[in-house]
Design a protein around this motif. Sequence first.
Motif, mmCIF file in Angstrom:
data_model
loop_
_atom_site.group_PDB
_atom_site.id
_atom_site.type_symbol
_atom_site.label_atom_id
_atom_site.label_comp_id
_atom_site.label_asym_id
_atom_site.label_seq_id
_atom_site.Cartn_x
_atom_site.Cartn_y
_atom_site.Cartn_z
ATOM 1 N N ASN A 144 0.832 -1.201 0.000
ATOM 2 C CA ASN A 144 0.000 0.000 0.000
ATOM 3 C C ASN A 144 0.871 1.257 0.000
ATOM 4 O O ASN A 144 0.576 2.222 -0.706
ATOM 5 C CB ASN A 144 -0.941 -0.013 1.205
ATOM 6 C CG ASN A 144 -1.952 1.103 1.134
ATOM 7 O OD1 ASN A 144 -2.533 1.367 0.086
ATOM 8 N ND2 ASN A 144 -2.155 1.776 2.253
ATOM 9 N N ALA A 145 1.933 1.244 0.767
ATOM 10 C CA ALA A 145 2.838 2.400 0.808
ATOM 11 C C ALA A 145 3.478 2.628 -0.556
ATOM 12 O O ALA A 145 3.567 3.765 -1.027
ATOM 13 C CB ALA A 145 3.907 2.182 1.873
ATOM 14 N N GLU A 158 0.883 4.159 -2.860
ATOM 15 C CA GLU A 158 0.641 5.569 -2.565
ATOM 16 C C GLU A 158 1.773 6.451 -3.088
ATOM 17 O O GLU A 158 1.518 7.522 -3.646
ATOM 18 C CB GLU A 158 0.467 5.772 -1.061
ATOM 19 C CG GLU A 158 -0.843 5.232 -0.519
ATOM 20 C CD GLU A 158 -0.962 5.363 0.998
ATOM 21 O OE1 GLU A 158 0.004 5.823 1.642
ATOM 22 O OE2 GLU A 158 -2.018 4.999 1.521
ATOM 23 N N VAL A 159 3.002 6.016 -2.927
ATOM 24 C CA VAL A 159 4.147 6.784 -3.439
ATOM 25 C C VAL A 159 4.091 6.846 -4.960
ATOM 26 O O VAL A 159 4.278 7.905 -5.561
ATOM 27 C CB VAL A 159 5.483 6.185 -2.956
ATOM 28 C CG1 VAL A 159 6.658 6.808 -3.692
ATOM 29 C CG2 VAL A 159 5.633 6.370 -1.454
ATOM 30 N N ALA A 182 1.384 9.224 -6.078
ATOM 31 C CA ALA A 182 1.775 10.623 -5.856
ATOM 32 C C ALA A 182 2.788 11.078 -6.908
ATOM 33 O O ALA A 182 2.708 12.206 -7.409
ATOM 34 C CB ALA A 182 2.345 10.800 -4.451
ATOM 35 N N THR A 224 1.397 15.581 -0.627
ATOM 36 C CA THR A 224 0.968 14.191 -0.498
ATOM 37 C C THR A 224 2.150 13.244 -0.624
ATOM 38 O O THR A 224 2.266 12.291 0.147
ATOM 39 C CB THR A 224 -0.093 13.861 -1.570
ATOM 40 O OG1 THR A 224 -1.214 14.725 -1.394
ATOM 41 C CG2 THR A 224 -0.539 12.412 -1.482
ATOM 42 N N LEU A 225 3.028 13.517 -1.570
ATOM 43 C CA LEU A 225 4.218 12.693 -1.739
ATOM 44 C C LEU A 225 5.072 12.749 -0.477
ATOM 45 O O LEU A 225 5.532 11.713 0.023
ATOM 46 C CB LEU A 225 5.021 13.151 -2.955
ATOM 47 C CG LEU A 225 6.344 12.425 -3.203
ATOM 48 C CD1 LEU A 225 6.102 10.944 -3.436
ATOM 49 C CD2 LEU A 225 7.067 13.051 -4.387
ATOM 50 N N LYS A 252 4.151 13.468 2.594
ATOM 51 C CA LYS A 252 3.473 12.759 3.679
ATOM 52 C C LYS A 252 3.562 11.251 3.478
ATOM 53 O O LYS A 252 3.775 10.503 4.440
ATOM 54 C CB LYS A 252 2.010 13.199 3.754
ATOM 55 C CG LYS A 252 1.819 14.581 4.332
ATOM 56 C CD LYS A 252 0.403 15.070 4.223
ATOM 57 C CE LYS A 252 -0.547 14.291 5.080
ATOM 58 N NZ LYS A 252 -1.922 14.839 5.030
ATOM 59 N N THR A 253 3.414 10.800 2.240
ATOM 60 C CA THR A 253 3.475 9.384 1.939
ATOM 61 C C THR A 253 4.853 8.808 2.246
ATOM 62 O O THR A 253 4.979 7.680 2.695
ATOM 63 C CB THR A 253 3.120 9.143 0.452
ATOM 64 O OG1 THR A 253 1.826 9.669 0.211
ATOM 65 C CG2 THR A 253 3.118 7.674 0.111
#
Length: 125
Positions: free
Chosen positions: A24-25, A28-29, A32, A101-102, A104-105
Amino acid sequence: MGQYRQTRAARNEAELQYRLTVLNAFREVSDALVSRAALAEVREHQAHEVTALETAVKLSSERYVAGKASYYEVLEAQQQLFPSELNLARTQRDQLLAVVTLYKTLGGGWRDEAGAESASSGDQH
């Protein structure tokens, strides 16, 4: 023997949960990064459009001053420019949000002002 199986099952469950978290991480990266790149391309096109429309406003204003066009032509050029400038500003905002967002991710560790104030006063969430 039952205790061993139970412990082993709990370990396997924890390992699977960890793998899902890692996947998931990475997703998300990746999302982003793709969003950031796509918005950069859109922003570039919109910036060219705004530049062209600014030139059109300038030329129509010069034509009006020279008596070669009506003021309606100037207003029409300005009406085309404004939405383009607005879209460019929105895209720039979205681009900045994508970078946030990037960050934070990737585990960026900042606190918002409310969080910093409550942390400095000793409050906990």
